[in-house]
Write a protein that holds these residues in place. Sequence first.
Motif, mmCIF file in Angstrom:
data_model
loop_
_atom_site.group_PDB
_atom_site.id
_atom_site.type_symbol
_atom_site.label_atom_id
_atom_site.label_comp_id
_atom_site.label_asym_id
_atom_site.label_seq_id
_atom_site.Cartn_x
_atom_site.Cartn_y
_atom_site.Cartn_z
ATOM 1 N N PHE A 165 1.233 7.537 -6.692
ATOM 2 C CA PHE A 165 2.377 8.352 -6.278
ATOM 3 C C PHE A 165 2.698 9.435 -7.303
ATOM 4 N N SER A 166 2.729 10.690 -6.839
ATOM 5 C CA SER A 166 3.023 11.782 -7.784
ATOM 6 C C SER A 166 4.510 11.804 -8.131
ATOM 7 N N VAL A 167 5.344 11.220 -7.273
ATOM 8 C CA VAL A 167 6.773 11.077 -7.569
ATOM 9 C C VAL A 167 7.052 9.578 -7.512
ATOM 10 N N SER A 168 7.412 8.974 -8.658
ATOM 11 C CA SER A 168 7.540 7.505 -8.628
ATOM 12 C C SER A 168 8.871 7.059 -8.044
ATOM 13 N N ASP A 169 9.893 7.911 -8.125
ATOM 14 C CA ASP A 169 11.193 7.588 -7.534
ATOM 15 C C ASP A 169 11.425 8.467 -6.321
ATOM 16 N N SER A 170 11.365 7.866 -5.181
ATOM 17 C CA SER A 170 11.476 8.615 -3.931
ATOM 18 C C SER A 170 12.913 9.006 -3.648
ATOM 19 N N PRO A 171 13.163 10.297 -3.343
ATOM 20 C CA PRO A 171 14.515 10.648 -2.912
ATOM 21 C C PRO A 171 14.831 9.960 -1.585
ATOM 22 N N ILE A 172 16.046 9.455 -1.435
ATOM 23 C CA ILE A 172 16.396 8.767 -0.183
ATOM 24 C C ILE A 172 17.618 9.408 0.479
ATOM 25 N N TRP A 173 18.037 8.815 1.594
ATOM 26 C CA TRP A 173 19.080 9.423 2.431
ATOM 27 C C TRP A 173 20.432 9.538 1.725
ATOM 28 N N LYS A 183 -0.382 11.072 -4.452
ATOM 29 C CA LYS A 183 -1.172 11.887 -5.375
ATOM 30 C C LYS A 183 -2.561 12.178 -4.790
ATOM 31 N N LYS A 184 -3.151 13.283 -5.208
ATOM 32 C CA LYS A 184 -4.510 13.623 -4.744
ATOM 33 C C LYS A 184 -5.458 12.453 -4.985
ATOM 34 N N GLY A 185 -6.273 12.121 -3.994
ATOM 35 C CA GLY A 185 -7.265 11.053 -4.136
ATOM 36 C C GLY A 185 -6.757 9.682 -3.710
ATOM 37 N N SER A 186 -5.453 9.571 -3.384
ATOM 38 C CA SER A 186 -4.890 8.243 -3.076
ATOM 39 C C SER A 186 -5.435 7.667 -1.772
ATOM 40 N N ILE A 187 -5.837 8.549 -0.870
ATOM 41 C CA ILE A 187 -6.333 8.064 0.422
ATOM 42 C C ILE A 187 -7.483 7.071 0.230
ATOM 43 N N GLN A 188 -8.337 7.365 -0.745
ATOM 44 C CA GLN A 188 -9.497 6.483 -0.993
ATOM 45 C C GLN A 188 -9.036 5.122 -1.513
ATOM 46 N N ILE A 189 -8.043 5.156 -2.396
ATOM 47 C CA ILE A 189 -7.533 3.900 -2.982
ATOM 48 C C ILE A 189 -6.875 3.056 -1.889
#
Length: 477
Positions: A125-133, A101-107
């Motif tokens: 995370f703007s998407v909490s469930d990551s798509p996987i292989w 999500k925007k701003g996460s780099i600082q966190i």
Amino acid sequence: MAAPCYLGWDFSTQQLKVIAIDEQLRVIYEDNVHFDKDLPEFKTQGGVYIHSDRLSVTSPVLMWVKALDMILEKMKSSGFNFSQVRAMSGAGQQHGSVYWKKGSIQILKNASSELPLHQSLKGCFSVSDSPIWMDSSTASQCRALEKALGGAQHLANVTGSRAYERFTGNQIAKIYSQNPEVYKQTERISLVSSFAASLFLGAYAPIDYSDGSGMNLLQIWEKAWSKPCLDACAPGLEERLGCPVPSHSVLGPISPYYSQRYGFSPDCKIVAFTGDNPASLAGMRLQEGDIAISLGTSDTLFLWIQEPTPALEGHILCNPVDSQTYMALLCFKNGSLMRERIRDECASGSWDEFSKALSSTVAGNSGNLVPRTRILATGGASHNKKILQVLSDVFNAPVFTIDTANSACLGSAYRAIHGLVAERNVSLADVVKLAPEPRLAVTPTPGAEELYRPLLKRYAELEQKVIYNPASSCLVK
Ligand code: ADP
Ligand code: XUL
């Protein structure tokens, strides 16, 4: 002063694993966190969620962060001396993607060493469930990408593969088309490998060439993003992906978080993380002419290749240990999960029973599937000699194994050492020349070849039938 060591991580489908090796390349520590068992609060099965359409498959990104907290605590309680670690690298299941999500780099940069990392990163995370292989829900995005690039073969010529549902570009296109707001809020998209490296770096880690080749976005010859592919998937994608880097790159020192919380040396270097199959290539010290077979959650077959010709089947990836060459990869998505199902349905849930049943069936061999050269086997199921025997009979070739089935972890630890010297033109082969040679595990059963040959035609027919039915639980490429 304690003797130096090197860490290799593997953020795989079902577990997070770690290996430490010393300067003599001996494994001095091994540990793992099993997602279903050790983090039951996430309620995953085999580390994943299969959604109601049966095609969408995701994993909760915070589970991976929490697994990292947990394994580091385990290492600490067992007395592991973090200050010895000179460098680390790692692997991630290929193709999976993480949306910051925007701003996460600082966190990420300022995470307090008083807190476990998953607490600081829980809003990142703007998407909490990551798509996987394992996901195969992006057929329409694949068709659109191939159309935009002038056909499947042309896309393969550029990126090393025709459009595959699990490949990251198509996953990103799906997220953008279904939820443009979420995409808009995303400042960075990582692969599982570069996400894991980011956790250690305290900054967004670049994607390496080798894992980047599993996205349908990277021009594998020029080693740069393909503009037509990026444009076909989502707007503003280049800035969200960052610049890809050679797989041996040293990304920087470990974040102060780890020095303060666990006692890592501030000089400990992070070498670019890569995909699990590329890392296994390094761990098995694959040479040209060898064939590697990894029997993990997925089954994969891969080889080192000098001058590849991309085709409509399989994948060409940049080689993770030599940027001048390539690796060819075939992936069968239902490896260990299908074996486990057969074990549970037909062998009372016991691998011993499963092995007995295997040895009581008649062997045979389809023969000409691959050239007769040695086969190197790895992955969880390579512990099972009866499975290796079938492999040897089917391919009519001797099968070798290395000391650990965790070749992606071991390869990552080797790559950590290599990263420190790669700029001086030292090859990975030079770095690992003292490592133990692969050991002969099984040889083909005499007469097996004649028995398997007639099965080849039937196998090919069955494969065609199920390959176009991704929802089926049978063999899926
Ligand atoms: P991944 O890295 O994808 O998480 P691994 O390479 O660690 O997977 O392999 C895990 C799998 O190994 C398990 O799902 C299990 O089915 C399989 N496995 C472990 N031991 C055996 C055995 N003795 N025989 C067959 N398969 C096994
Ligand atoms: C390779 C593939 C799997 C994952 C998980 O293309 O999708 O092998 O890397 O291991």
